[in-house]
Design an enzyme around this catalytic site. Structure first.
Site, PDB file in Angstrom:
ATOM      1  N   ALA A   1      15.840  -7.639   8.444  1.00 41.72           N
ATOM      2  CA  ALA A   1      16.108  -8.883   9.193  1.00 41.72           C
ATOM      3  C   ALA A   1      14.837  -9.687   9.424  1.00 41.72           C
ATOM      4  CB  ALA A   1      16.773  -8.558  10.532  1.00 41.72           C
TER       5      ALA A   1
ATOM      6  N   GLN B   1      11.165 -11.767   8.097  1.00 40.65           N
ATOM      7  CA  GLN B   1      10.881 -12.929   7.235  1.00 40.65           C
ATOM      8  C   GLN B   1      10.968 -12.601   5.752  1.00 40.65           C
ATOM      9  OE1 GLN B   1       7.702 -15.755   7.713  1.00 40.65           O
ATOM     10  NE2 GLN B   1       6.507 -13.926   8.196  1.00 40.65           N
TER      11      GLN B   1
ATOM     12  N   GLY C   1      12.343  -9.996   4.360  1.00 42.82           N
ATOM     13  CA  GLY C   1      13.714  -9.581   4.074  1.00 42.82           C
ATOM     14  C   GLY C   1      14.601 -10.771   3.756  1.00 42.82           C
TER      15      GLY C   1
ATOM     16  N   GLY D   1       4.860  -3.351   3.546  1.00 45.23           N
ATOM     17  CA  GLY D   1       4.326  -3.413   4.918  1.00 45.23           C
ATOM     18  C   GLY D   1       2.849  -3.054   4.941  1.00 45.23           C
TER      19      GLY D   1
ATOM     20  N   ASP E   1      -1.452 -10.447  -4.901  1.00 47.35           N
ATOM     21  CA  ASP E   1      -2.847 -10.762  -5.248  1.00 47.35           C
ATOM     22  C   ASP E   1      -2.940 -11.161  -6.728  1.00 47.35           C
ATOM     23  OD1 ASP E   1      -4.136  -9.523  -2.654  1.00 47.35           O
ATOM     24  OD2 ASP E   1      -2.714  -8.063  -3.422  1.00 47.35           O
TER      25      ASP E   1
ATOM     26  N   HIS F   1      -5.007  -3.959  -1.247  1.00 48.37           N
ATOM     27  CA  HIS F   1      -4.424  -5.260  -0.902  1.00 48.37           C
ATOM     28  C   HIS F   1      -5.102  -5.733   0.383  1.00 48.37           C
ATOM     29  CE1 HIS F   1      -1.816  -8.561  -0.064  1.00 48.37           C
ATOM     30  NE2 HIS F   1      -1.418  -8.026   1.070  1.00 48.37           N
TER      31      HIS F   1
HETATM   32  N1  LIG Z   1       1.686  -6.254   0.577  1.00 50.63           N
HETATM   33  C1  LIG Z   1       1.726  -7.559   0.677  1.00 50.63           C
HETATM   34  O1  LIG Z   1       1.313  -8.282  -0.253  1.00 50.63           O
HETATM   35  C2  LIG Z   1       2.261  -8.252   1.895  1.00 50.63           C
HETATM   36  C3  LIG Z   1       2.650  -7.527   2.996  1.00 50.63           C
HETATM   37  N2  LIG Z   1       3.125  -8.142   4.121  1.00 50.63           N
HETATM   38  C4  LIG Z   1       3.516  -7.276   5.232  1.00 50.63           C
HETATM   39  O2  LIG Z   1       4.938  -7.077   5.214  1.00 50.63           O
HETATM   40  C5  LIG Z   1       5.373  -6.685   6.509  1.00 50.63           C
HETATM   41  C6  LIG Z   1       6.606  -7.448   6.927  1.00 50.63           C
HETATM   42  O3  LIG Z   1       6.299  -8.819   7.066  1.00 50.63           O
HETATM   43  P1  LIG Z   1       7.374  -9.856   7.648  1.00 50.63           P
HETATM   44  O4  LIG Z   1       8.690  -9.681   7.003  1.00 50.63           O
HETATM   45  O5  LIG Z   1       6.710 -11.169   7.602  1.00 50.63           O
HETATM   46  O6  LIG Z   1       7.449  -9.373   9.165  1.00 50.63           O
HETATM   47  P2  LIG Z   1       8.604  -9.658  10.244  1.00 50.63           P
HETATM   48  O7  LIG Z   1       8.039  -9.305  11.567  1.00 50.63           O
HETATM   49  O8  LIG Z   1       9.213 -11.001  10.040  1.00 50.63           O
HETATM   50  O9  LIG Z   1       9.694  -8.581   9.835  1.00 50.63           O
HETATM   51  C7  LIG Z   1       9.443  -7.224   9.914  1.00 50.63           C
HETATM   52  C8  LIG Z   1      10.765  -6.585  10.242  1.00 50.63           C
HETATM   53  O10 LIG Z   1      10.583  -5.193  10.150  1.00 50.63           O
HETATM   54  C9  LIG Z   1      11.325  -4.580  11.184  1.00 50.63           C
HETATM   55  N3  LIG Z   1      10.776  -3.252  11.424  1.00 50.63           N
HETATM   56  C10 LIG Z   1       9.687  -2.904  12.130  1.00 50.63           C
HETATM   57  N4  LIG Z   1       9.534  -1.597  12.147  1.00 50.63           N
HETATM   58  C11 LIG Z   1      10.544  -1.087  11.410  1.00 50.63           C
HETATM   59  C12 LIG Z   1      10.936   0.237  11.068  1.00 50.63           C
HETATM   60  N5  LIG Z   1      10.254   1.289  11.495  1.00 50.63           N
HETATM   61  N6  LIG Z   1      12.017   0.389  10.291  1.00 50.63           N
HETATM   62  C13 LIG Z   1      12.727  -0.674   9.859  1.00 50.63           C
HETATM   63  N7  LIG Z   1      12.421  -1.946  10.184  1.00 50.63           N
HETATM   64  C14 LIG Z   1      11.329  -2.143  10.932  1.00 50.63           C
HETATM   65  C15 LIG Z   1      11.181  -5.556  12.365  1.00 50.63           C
HETATM   66  O11 LIG Z   1      12.214  -5.362  13.318  1.00 50.63           O
HETATM   67  C16 LIG Z   1      11.255  -6.901  11.662  1.00 50.63           C
HETATM   68  O12 LIG Z   1      12.565  -7.403  11.591  1.00 50.63           O
HETATM   69  C17 LIG Z   1       4.154  -6.873   7.418  1.00 50.63           C
HETATM   70  O13 LIG Z   1       3.501  -5.641   7.609  1.00 50.63           O
HETATM   71  C18 LIG Z   1       3.284  -7.807   6.610  1.00 50.63           C
HETATM   72  O14 LIG Z   1       1.919  -7.717   6.970  1.00 50.63           O
HETATM   73  C19 LIG Z   1       3.268  -9.492   4.159  1.00 50.63           C
HETATM   74  C20 LIG Z   1       2.905 -10.265   3.100  1.00 50.63           C
HETATM   75  C21 LIG Z   1       2.350  -9.708   1.899  1.00 50.63           C
HETATM   76  O1  LIG Z   2      -2.277 -11.488   5.021  1.00 49.73           O
HETATM   77  C1  LIG Z   2      -1.328 -10.917   5.582  1.00 49.73           C
HETATM   78  O2  LIG Z   2      -1.399 -10.330   6.665  1.00 49.73           O
HETATM   79  C2  LIG Z   2      -0.045 -10.875   4.835  1.00 49.73           C
HETATM   80  C3  LIG Z   2      -0.398 -10.440   3.499  1.00 49.73           C
HETATM   81  O3  LIG Z   2      -0.583  -9.263   3.238  1.00 49.73           O
HETATM   82  C4  LIG Z   2      -0.744 -11.459   2.527  1.00 49.73           C
HETATM   83  O4  LIG Z   2      -0.314 -12.617   2.647  1.00 49.73           O
HETATM   84  O5  LIG Z   2      -1.453 -11.103   1.582  1.00 49.73           O
END
Ligand SMILES: NC(=O)C1=CN([C@@H]2O[C@H](COP(=O)(O)OP(=O)(O)OC[C@H]3O[C@@H](n4cnc5c(N)ncnc54)[C@H](O)[C@@H]3O)[C@@H](O)[C@H]2O)C=CC1
Ligand SMILES: O=C([O-])CC(=O)C(=O)O
Length: 328
Positions: A14, A16, A18, A133, A162, A190
């Protein structure tokens, strides 16, 4: 004959990312336009999150996707991961303005021990796992270490964002189309220490390095721009990147499942010692994919500057690993 549905678990369903991800998986962009999917969606056991998840599910239903063979909502990884063939571990706390990814380590590490154990207990024995995550590499390492009965190679971390960012910067600099880029690599974590490496890259068959011919731009503009792109997006949007992250997750899984036809892509994968990286470090490597397996591109020459960059990002990863030792 139509294919048997495969099970795809998505955590943080649920959130962003997702919201930008699920509809594309359900429409067949990840596993192919002939592959039915059952979505097994996990959110935290919190009323607001579960309600938001219900809303997302209603929207998925309203799309009437022909390939969507089932949708489940879960609050427990032990049910969410049951028999799953693919697991996209997105759910975790994102960073806000001024935070580094390392600040997320303590907050998020625990999630991945629990989920690694659950995958170990109930997922398909050949489940393919992508950790999105943050800090993604170390969270993937934690999940892998928490799942000793599953193949190590099936745990991966997302460096594709990246890779895509680097490709886009190169296309802009050379004035050519991004689709023409081959042999781009991103090494390591990352995080801003990642090393995007276009020394071997070509665009429309021409050497990117020769076309750009500006080492100062490489070191002082390109690498910092790619490395700090996540922070730049947070500064601009007030929220971390979501649609581009979801897009990278689709690219990563699609290429892993369906192959890259020889094209290099970047995946964070557990090292087996390649390029001097210690075993098990979850490291970004250039790979090609075929038949549902990835293979590291071997034989790339590592010059002095590249080695310095690789050492720096490796040091960050081994420090992160040390920081979570007590959890494993
Ligand atoms: N590897 C990459 O390139 C990137 C990684 N991210 C990371 O992705 C993750 C998610 O980002 P967003 O969707 O923007 O965050 P968000 O806060 O919009 O959504 C995260 C969701 O995960 C849920 N959640 C938290 N703990 C959980 C658990 N134990 N089990 C199941 N659901 C859980 C929350 O309730 C929330 O709905 C963050 O850690 C962010 O830093 C974001 C962008 C790029
Ligand atoms: O920068 C952040 O925290 C989210 C992320 O991993 C990215 O956009 O590369």
């Amino acid at each position: 004959m139509s294919k048997k549905p495969v099970r795809v678990a998505v955590t943080g369903a649920a959130g962003q990312i997702g919201y930008a991800l699920l509809f594309r998986i359900a429409s067949g962009e990840m596993l192919g336009k002939d592959q039915p999917v059952i979505l097994q969606l996990l959110e935290i056991p919190d009323e607001k999150a579960q309600n938001a998840l219900k809303g997302v599910i209603m929207e998925l239903e309203d799309c009437a996707f022909p390939l969507l063979a089932g949708i489940e909502a879960h609050s427990d990884p032990m049910t969410a991961f049951k028999d799953t063939d693919y697991a996209l571990l997105v759910g975790a706390r994102p960073r806000g303005p001024g935070m580094e990814r390392a600040d997320l380590l303590a907050a998020n590490a625990q999630i991945f021990t629990v989920q690694g154990k659950a995958l170990n207990a109930v997922a398909s024995r050949n489940v393919r796992v992508l950790v999105v995550g943050n800090p993604a590499n170390t969270n993937a390492y934690i999940a892998m270490k928490s799942a000793p009965d599953l193949p190590r190679k099936n745990f991966t971390a997302m460096l594709r964002l990246d890779h895509n960012r680097a490709a886009s910067q190169i296309a802009a600099k050379t004035g050519k189309a991004v689709a023409g880029i081959e042999k781009l690599a991103v090494w390591g974590n990352h995080s801003p220490t990642m090393y995007a490496d276009y020394r071997n890259a070509t665009i429309d068959g021409q050497s990117v390095k020769d076309l750009i011919n500006d080492e100062q731009w490489n070191r002082e503009v390109f690498l910092p721009t790619v490395g700090k792109r996540g922070a730049a997006i947070i500064a601009a949007r007030g929220l971390s990147s979501a649609a581009s992250a979801a897009n990278a997750a689709i690219d990563h899984m699609r290429d892993w499942a369906l192959g890259t036809n020889g094209k290099w892509v970047t995946m964070g994968i557990p090292s087996n010692g390649e390029y001097g990286i210690p075993k098990d470090v979850m490291f970004g490597y250039p790979v090609t994919c075929e038949g549902g397996e990835y293979k590291i591109v071997e034989g790339i020459a590592i010059d002095e500057f590249s080695q310095e960059c690789i050492n720096k990002t490796l040091k960050e990863l081994t420090d992160e690993q040390d920081g979570v030792k007590h959890l494993l």
